[in-house]
Design an enzyme around this catalytic site. Sequence first.
Site, PDB file in Angstrom:
ATOM      1  CE1 TYR A 147      -4.119   1.934   0.770  1.00  0.00           C
ATOM      2  CE2 TYR A 147      -2.692   3.150   2.252  1.00  0.00           C
ATOM      3  CZ  TYR A 147      -3.884   3.031   1.573  1.00  0.00           C
ATOM      4  OH  TYR A 147      -4.840   4.011   1.690  1.00  0.00           O
ATOM      5  CE  LYS A 151      -3.923   4.781  -1.603  1.00  0.00           C
ATOM      6  NZ  LYS A 151      -4.976   5.321  -2.467  1.00  0.00           N
TER       7      LYS A 151
HETATM    8  P1  NDP Z   1     -13.576   2.172   1.160  1.00  0.00           P
HETATM    9  O1  NDP Z   1     -13.008   0.796   1.326  1.00  0.00           O
HETATM   10  O2  NDP Z   1     -14.555   2.662   2.164  1.00  0.00           O
HETATM   11  O3  NDP Z   1     -14.228   2.291  -0.300  1.00  0.00           O
HETATM   12  C1  NDP Z   1     -13.465   1.915  -1.407  1.00  0.00           C
HETATM   13  C2  NDP Z   1     -14.180   2.262  -2.687  1.00  0.00           C
HETATM   14  O4  NDP Z   1     -13.314   1.881  -3.771  1.00  0.00           O
HETATM   15  C3  NDP Z   1     -15.474   1.476  -2.892  1.00  0.00           C
HETATM   16  O5  NDP Z   1     -16.405   2.279  -3.581  1.00  0.00           O
HETATM   17  C4  NDP Z   1     -15.046   0.301  -3.759  1.00  0.00           C
HETATM   18  O6  NDP Z   1     -16.099  -0.237  -4.570  1.00  0.00           O
HETATM   19  C5  NDP Z   1     -14.013   0.987  -4.643  1.00  0.00           C
HETATM   20  N1  NDP Z   1     -13.073   0.047  -5.245  1.00  0.00           N
HETATM   21  C6  NDP Z   1     -12.239  -0.822  -4.619  1.00  0.00           C
HETATM   22  N2  NDP Z   1     -11.558  -1.535  -5.524  1.00  0.00           N
HETATM   23  C7  NDP Z   1     -11.981  -1.106  -6.745  1.00  0.00           C
HETATM   24  C8  NDP Z   1     -11.688  -1.479  -8.073  1.00  0.00           C
HETATM   25  N3  NDP Z   1     -10.810  -2.444  -8.356  1.00  0.00           N
HETATM   26  N4  NDP Z   1     -12.324  -0.849  -9.084  1.00  0.00           N
HETATM   27  C9  NDP Z   1     -13.245   0.118  -8.834  1.00  0.00           C
HETATM   28  N5  NDP Z   1     -13.568   0.515  -7.597  1.00  0.00           N
HETATM   29  C10 NDP Z   1     -12.946  -0.094  -6.565  1.00  0.00           C
HETATM   30  O7  NDP Z   1     -12.324   3.131   1.061  1.00  0.00           O
HETATM   31  P2  NDP Z   1     -12.124   4.632   1.640  1.00  0.00           P
HETATM   32  O8  NDP Z   1     -13.283   5.458   1.279  1.00  0.00           O
HETATM   33  O9  NDP Z   1     -11.677   4.530   3.018  1.00  0.00           O
HETATM   34  O10 NDP Z   1     -10.839   5.074   0.783  1.00  0.00           O
HETATM   35  C11 NDP Z   1     -10.940   5.763  -0.446  1.00  0.00           C
HETATM   36  C12 NDP Z   1      -9.534   6.082  -0.930  1.00  0.00           C
HETATM   37  O11 NDP Z   1      -8.865   6.868   0.053  1.00  0.00           O
HETATM   38  C13 NDP Z   1      -8.658   4.858  -1.159  1.00  0.00           C
HETATM   39  O12 NDP Z   1      -7.826   5.069  -2.263  1.00  0.00           O
HETATM   40  C14 NDP Z   1      -7.842   4.782   0.107  1.00  0.00           C
HETATM   41  O13 NDP Z   1      -6.636   4.098  -0.104  1.00  0.00           O
HETATM   42  C15 NDP Z   1      -7.634   6.245   0.381  1.00  0.00           C
HETATM   43  N6  NDP Z   1      -7.306   6.538   1.769  1.00  0.00           N
HETATM   44  C16 NDP Z   1      -8.179   6.201   2.772  1.00  0.00           C
HETATM   45  C17 NDP Z   1      -7.857   6.490   4.075  1.00  0.00           C
HETATM   46  C18 NDP Z   1      -8.777   6.173   5.192  1.00  0.00           C
HETATM   47  O14 NDP Z   1      -8.365   6.391   6.345  1.00  0.00           O
HETATM   48  N7  NDP Z   1      -9.989   5.695   4.960  1.00  0.00           N
HETATM   49  C19 NDP Z   1      -6.589   7.132   4.432  1.00  0.00           C
HETATM   50  C20 NDP Z   1      -5.755   7.458   3.302  1.00  0.00           C
HETATM   51  C21 NDP Z   1      -6.118   7.154   2.018  1.00  0.00           C
HETATM   52  P3  NDP Z   1     -17.163  -1.315  -3.954  1.00  0.00           P
HETATM   53  O15 NDP Z   1     -18.084  -0.491  -3.072  1.00  0.00           O
HETATM   54  O16 NDP Z   1     -17.829  -1.895  -5.139  1.00  0.00           O
HETATM   55  O17 NDP Z   1     -16.360  -2.291  -3.164  1.00  0.00           O
END
Ligand code: NDP
Length: 240
Positions: A147, A151
């Site tokens: 990860y 990132k």
């Molecule tokens: P969630 O796990 O809550 O949601 C992830 C989203 O990404 C979902 O809508 C999921 O779709 C979609 N997704 C996952 N894999 C794929 C794929 N292969 N193709 C298309 N869509 C995909 O994540 P967060 O909201 O927490 O995180 C969002 C972003 O922010 C990410 O990139 C994460 O790494 C980054 N981030 C998050 C942090 C946190 O503390 N939460 C901190 C730092 C960065 P589905 O609903 O269909 O599964």
Amino acid sequence: MSKVAVVTGGTRGIGEAISLALKELGYTIAANYAGNEEKARAFTDRTGIASFRWDVGDHQACLDGCAEVAEKLGPIDVVVNNAGITRDGVLARMSFEDWNDVMRINLGGCFNMAKATFGDMRERGWGRIVNIGSVNGQAGQYGQVNYAAAKSGIHGFTKALAQEGAKYGITVNAIAPGYIDTDMVAAVPAAVLEKIVAKIPVGRLGHAHEIARGVAFLCSEEAAFITGSTLSINGGQHMY
Ligand code: NDP
């Protein structure tokens, strides 16, 4: 005609908040998701925002998905590369699949989505790309070589593509969130999370809408002079 924005992973968590913030700015939104049909359907019913299913780690699926969005909603002006996954584990226990899935989706997804949209933005002389990185890509994190590498790669990708887009009116920026209260963080064991929160100067997790406001600003007309930047929104956890 309003501008069209694609938000990957735009149906829940941080992505949902981004979809809503961009809708508020007047953009027409296409919220992409991977496979959670139930959440996507509920999101579309609640918000009226169209959702589109494809895997951002699949190059052809991104080309086809973006073509479908353009056909249904109009040419794509804004891309927010928000979709991301975690497959945590120390190196000794991390499989090649865990490494590869995270690189393919988190970093490869940015490349695939840019390939699908950058050419059209260039032709129209305007575009906004915002890539969601992470504090763990800036600072590293135990048990996350996959990860953190993906990132961290996003931040390099952002600076390089920003140079290519600058003369065509396309800005490319990144946001590096700290720990935000979503399903992804809910998967972290409570005892570990407690230690993490203790290290955040503001003393709490962030909210998805606090990331979304930053994305909305970077996607606005007013942010035309900001490109190749990373905005850290992390409660003071890592001052980069
Ligand atoms: P969630 O796990 O809550 O949601 C992830 C989203 O990404 C979902 O809508 C999921 O779709 C979609 N997704 C996952 N894999 C794929 C794929 N292969 N193709 C298309 N869509 C995909 O994540 P967060 O909201 O927490 O995180 C969002 C972003 O922010 C990410 O990139 C994460 O790494 C980054 N981030 C998050 C942090 C946190 O503390 N939460 C901190 C730092 C960065 P589905 O609903 O269909 O599964």
